[in-house]
Design a protein around this motif. Structure first.
Motif, mmCIF file in Angstrom:
data_model
loop_
_atom_site.group_PDB
_atom_site.id
_atom_site.type_symbol
_atom_site.label_atom_id
_atom_site.label_comp_id
_atom_site.label_asym_id
_atom_site.label_seq_id
_atom_site.Cartn_x
_atom_site.Cartn_y
_atom_site.Cartn_z
ATOM 1 N N SER A 153 0.750 -1.305 0.112
ATOM 2 C CA SER A 153 -0.100 0.006 -0.001
ATOM 3 C C SER A 153 0.846 1.281 0.040
ATOM 4 N N PHE A 154 1.992 1.175 0.980
ATOM 5 C CA PHE A 154 2.817 2.612 0.977
ATOM 6 C C PHE A 154 3.463 2.745 -0.232
ATOM 7 N N VAL A 155 4.003 1.550 -0.922
ATOM 8 C CA VAL A 155 4.645 1.831 -2.474
ATOM 9 C C VAL A 155 3.873 2.242 -3.223
ATOM 10 N N ALA A 156 2.575 1.867 -3.288
ATOM 11 C CA ALA A 156 1.586 2.186 -4.277
ATOM 12 C C ALA A 156 1.091 3.489 -4.285
ATOM 13 N N VAL A 157 1.207 4.119 -3.315
ATOM 14 C CA VAL A 157 0.657 5.502 -2.966
ATOM 15 C C VAL A 157 1.870 6.292 -3.385
ATOM 16 N N VAL A 158 3.153 5.961 -3.047
ATOM 17 C CA VAL A 158 4.239 6.782 -3.357
ATOM 18 C C VAL A 158 4.367 6.719 -4.821
ATOM 19 N N VAL A 159 4.138 5.562 -5.692
ATOM 20 C CA VAL A 159 4.364 5.621 -7.223
ATOM 21 C C VAL A 159 3.239 6.265 -7.557
ATOM 22 N N ARG A 160 2.048 6.085 -7.419
ATOM 23 C CA ARG A 160 1.008 6.855 -7.866
ATOM 24 C C ARG A 160 1.092 8.346 -7.991
ATOM 25 N N ALA A 161 1.753 8.782 -6.676
ATOM 26 C CA ALA A 161 1.896 10.175 -6.672
ATOM 27 C C ALA A 161 2.690 10.612 -8.015
ATOM 28 N N ARG A 162 3.688 9.838 -8.169
ATOM 29 C CA ARG A 162 4.764 9.968 -9.509
ATOM 30 C C ARG A 162 3.903 10.104 -10.619
ATOM 31 N N LEU A 163 3.243 9.002 -10.927
ATOM 32 C CA LEU A 163 2.634 8.490 -12.096
ATOM 33 C C LEU A 163 1.452 9.822 -12.442
ATOM 34 N N ALA A 164 1.152 10.320 -11.239
ATOM 35 C CA ALA A 164 0.008 11.559 -11.594
ATOM 36 C C ALA A 164 0.347 12.698 -12.407
ATOM 37 N N TYR A 165 1.753 12.933 -12.297
ATOM 38 C CA TYR A 165 2.134 13.848 -13.042
ATOM 39 C C TYR A 165 2.759 13.481 -14.416
ATOM 40 N N PHE A 166 2.743 12.053 -14.779
ATOM 41 C CA PHE A 166 3.188 11.555 -15.905
ATOM 42 C C PHE A 166 2.598 12.149 -17.217
ATOM 43 N N ASP A 167 3.563 12.474 -17.989
ATOM 44 C CA ASP A 167 3.134 13.159 -19.371
ATOM 45 C C ASP A 167 2.997 11.836 -20.451
ATOM 46 N N LEU A 168 1.653 11.722 -20.687
ATOM 47 C CA LEU A 168 1.547 10.359 -21.557
ATOM 48 C C LEU A 168 1.924 10.786 -23.079
ATOM 49 N N SER A 169 2.084 11.854 -23.340
ATOM 50 C CA SER A 169 2.471 12.403 -24.570
ATOM 51 C C SER A 169 4.198 11.789 -25.073
ATOM 52 N N LEU A 170 4.698 11.439 -23.926
ATOM 53 C CA LEU A 170 5.806 11.098 -24.075
ATOM 54 C C LEU A 170 5.995 9.349 -24.688
ATOM 55 N N GLU A 171 5.021 8.753 -23.961
ATOM 56 C CA GLU A 171 4.908 7.389 -24.444
ATOM 57 C C GLU A 171 4.302 7.388 -25.920
ATOM 58 N N GLU A 172 3.468 8.346 -26.191
ATOM 59 C CA GLU A 172 3.048 8.344 -27.483
ATOM 60 C C GLU A 172 3.668 8.761 -28.518
ATOM 61 N N ALA A 173 4.827 9.562 -28.117
ATOM 62 C CA ALA A 173 6.026 9.813 -28.978
ATOM 63 C C ALA A 173 6.949 8.788 -29.320
ATOM 64 N N ALA A 174 7.224 8.074 -28.247
ATOM 65 C CA ALA A 174 7.891 6.772 -28.313
ATOM 66 C C ALA A 174 7.419 5.724 -29.281
ATOM 67 N N GLN A 175 6.014 5.738 -29.269
ATOM 68 C CA GLN A 175 5.197 4.817 -30.123
ATOM 69 C C GLN A 175 5.386 5.227 -31.636
ATOM 70 N N ASP A 176 5.423 6.549 -31.793
ATOM 71 C CA ASP A 176 5.235 7.289 -33.006
ATOM 72 C C ASP A 176 6.701 6.854 -33.702
ATOM 73 N N LEU A 177 7.658 6.724 -32.818
ATOM 74 C CA LEU A 177 9.125 6.495 -33.191
ATOM 75 C C LEU A 177 9.140 4.773 -33.362
ATOM 76 N N TYR A 178 8.028 4.179 -33.533
ATOM 77 C CA TYR A 178 8.141 2.717 -33.760
ATOM 78 C C TYR A 178 8.786 1.946 -32.612
ATOM 79 N N ALA A 179 8.707 2.472 -31.477
ATOM 80 C CA ALA A 179 9.313 1.595 -30.130
ATOM 81 C C ALA A 179 7.892 0.603 -29.958
ATOM 82 N N ASN A 180 8.243 -0.554 -29.619
ATOM 83 C CA ASN A 180 7.040 -1.408 -29.162
ATOM 84 C C ASN A 180 6.717 -1.279 -27.827
ATOM 85 N N GLU A 181 5.563 -1.821 -27.277
ATOM 86 C CA GLU A 181 4.952 -1.614 -25.981
ATOM 87 C C GLU A 181 6.292 -1.878 -24.922
#
Lengths: 274, 303
Positions: A153-181
């Motif tokens: 539970s503690f790890v999940a709370v801390v990692v979720r706080a970090r993920l909340a600020y995650f810019d999803l467009s960075l993942e999209e950019a990687a996939q545009d550049l043909y990176a697989n999942e």
């Protein structure tokens, strides 16, 4: 917009001084017992509380104490084991909770928060009953299982706080550049949330190595950890070795907490409050 | 987002399966076991007789336990009030510092909070016990001072009686007061942080507006600042009250035979009396109180 935080006028100045003095006294209150403990750990006197000069004798006798060595080993096994398991599971579940909606999410979210807010004596009792009824041999394994149960539970709370600020467009950019999942995850997502994961892992390690109540209830013969050892030493009578051991543990965990905060802050934003 | 494809659904399942499994087996199942056992009975040799009886819950009304519950509630309440009175101004102090100071002050507040609870409580034992730091000063320096004054001014009986008073150690250890000091020390940051979050968000121009409208300092605080920061205040109170109610280590180390709390009763039911059903019933009630308090907390937090 300008936020005016100062109290104005002469009476305002008095109030400000009182507020500052109160703040100062509060911080002294927070650190005073810690300072007392550390100072006493260097006190040459064995019985009296009076100061009888500086010594490192108690630290030296710690090093020669076989029972403390065994307790340290147990503590490291428990903290290491539960940190690895809970960091992997906690990070996975954080990703799921931040990225997906699913039916029963609210219920699962509540279940995920419960171990954080439940009084530790209740959680300790629950786990003891479970292990006794399951005829499990109490020992290091049951301690690790119990620590993982609250650390996820503690790890999940801390990692979720970090993920909340995650810019999803960075993942999209990687996939545009043909990176697989998998490449996207390994090269983009994981490095970006790594400070959160490390911060969560350090928090888990700290909580695990410091835990007393839950460990106390789920431990068996020969599986004493450092806090259990300190507790039985205190119950047998106060000796200077406890002061040395306690000071040592306190300083180590303060450094771990400091490191955990630095990592979680990750160079931007305010300190996360769990 | 909703899982869009079957692959997405699989991914979701893989991600939550380990934690779900762990929390179901090692948290939810034990939780249900506690509830079920609380309706059972203690066997002659300490085992569990599976039964359906409310007798464990009826035992709460035994004057012995009523007294302990009352004391526990009193100690938890006193702890909460002291944390509130001390923590709110502290939060106000932190929130009104320049931003670069604020983070440092918060960090300084959090560091002791995340370190070993047992050790921090033990540190208070060193301070409060009969041969502890406070009594070292009390029966040492303070006592000597009054002895000197009494010999210097033999006419003033006040000094000799004060010298007599300071010749015996203060009874601090083993009292409710010692437990409250330990609990306030342990949970003060839990009060300061939500209060800080509320005060930090406060728009101070509203205070100015109130003062422009001729509200004095007290009025603008009571009518503007306090209501707007109330959610933080309530959150902090819940966060302090819950662990104080379930305290075990603090009363065990700093309290005495006359200051037993619920946590100690639960401990003795499992470790010495071997009455699992009664211990389970107490644990379950403690948890129910905690859940209700948490619901209040989330209700107010969502406003």
């Amino acid at each position: 917009m300008k936020r005016e935080r100062q109290l104005k006028g002469r009476r305002g100045r008095w109030l400000r001084h009182i507020l500052t003095a109160h703040g100062l006294v509060s911080y002294i209150f927070l650190y005073f017992p810690i300072v007392v403990l550390v100072v006493f750990s260097f006190n040459a006197s064995r019985y009296a509380s009076a100061w009888r000069g500086f010594t490192l004798e108690w630290y030296v006798s710690l090093l020669q104490d076989a029972a403390i060595g065994a307790a340290l080993k147990n503590s490291l096994i428990v903290a290491g084991g539960s940190t690895v398991i809970s960091t992997v599971f906690g990070t996975m579940v954080a990703l799921a909770m931040e990225r997906y909606d699913f039916s029963g999410k609210l219920a699962f979210d509540s279940l995920l928060y419960l171990p954080i807010i439940i009084p530790d004596i209740v959680m300790a009792v629950m786990l003891l009953i479970f292990f006794v009824l399951a005829h499990a041999q109490l020992g290091l394994v049951t301690i690790i299982i119990s620590h993982v149960a609250f650390n996820i539970s503690f790890v999940a709370v801390v990692v979720r706080a970090r993920l909340a600020y995650f810019d999803l467009s960075l993942e999209e950019a990687a996939q545009d550049l043909y990176a697989n999942e998998w490449q996207t995850f390994a090269r983009v997502t994981l490095p970006l949330i790594m400070p959160g994961i490390l911060g969560g892992a350090l928090l888990a390690f700290t909580l695990s190595i410091d835990d007393f109540v839950i460990t106390f209830f789920t431990s068996g013969p020969g599986s004493s950890t450092l806090p259990l050892r300190i507790y039985s030493m205190v119950k047998l009578g106060v000796t200077p070795e406890i002061n040395a051991l306690s000071s040592f543990m306190l300083i180590v965990s303060m450094l771990l907490v400091l490191l955990s905060f630095v990592l979680r802050k990750g160079g931007e934003g305010e300190i996360e409050i769990v | 987002m909703k899982p869009r494809s079957r692959r997405d659904t699989w991914r979701l399942l893989v991600l939550i399966a380990p934690s779900l499994f762990w929390l179901l087996i090692f948290f939810l199942v034990p939780l249900v076991m506690v509830l079920v056992i609380s309706f059972g009975q203690r066997g002659t040799y300490g085992g569990i007789v599976w039964d359906f009886t409310l007798s464990n819950y009826a035992r709460f009304f035994d004057p012995l336990y009523l007294r302990i519950f009352g004391r526990t509630a009193g100690i938890a309440l006193a702890t909460t009030v002291i944390c509130l009175v001390g923590g709110y101004p502290m939060a106000y102090f932190i929130a009104t510092r320049p931003p670069r100071w604020r983070n440092t002050l918060l960090l300084l507040l959090m560091i002791p909070f995340w370190t070993n609870f047992l050790i921090r409580t033990y540190a208070w034992l060193l301070i409060l016990r009969d041969q502890g730091l406070v009594n070292m000063v009390w029966t040492g320096a303070v006592h000597n001072l009054f002895l000197h004054l009494a010999t210097a001014y033999p006419a003033a009986t006040l000094f000799s009686s004060l010298a007599g008073l300071t010749s015996v150690p203060l009874e601090l250890f083993g009292t409710n007061g010692a437990i409250i000091v330990g609990l306030v020390y342990a949970w003060l940051p839990d009060m300061v942080l939500p209060c800080y979050a509320a005060i930090e968000r406060l728009d101070f121009s509203l205070v100015e507006a109130a003062q422009d409208l001729y509200a004095n300092r007290v009025k603008s605080f009571l009518r503007v600042v306090l209501p707007l920061t109330m959610p933080g205040l309530v959150a902090g109170s819940v966060l302090v009250f819950i662990p104080a109610l379930g305290a075990y280590v603090t009363p065990d180390l700093l309290g005495g035979a006359k200051s037993i709390m619920i946590g100690n009763v639960i401990y003795s039911q499992f470790m010495s009396a071997r009455d699992y059903p009664f211990g389970s019933a107490i644990s379950f009630v403690l948890m129910a109180i905690m859940l209700i308090a948490t619901l209040i907390y989330f209700r107010l937090g969502s406003d």
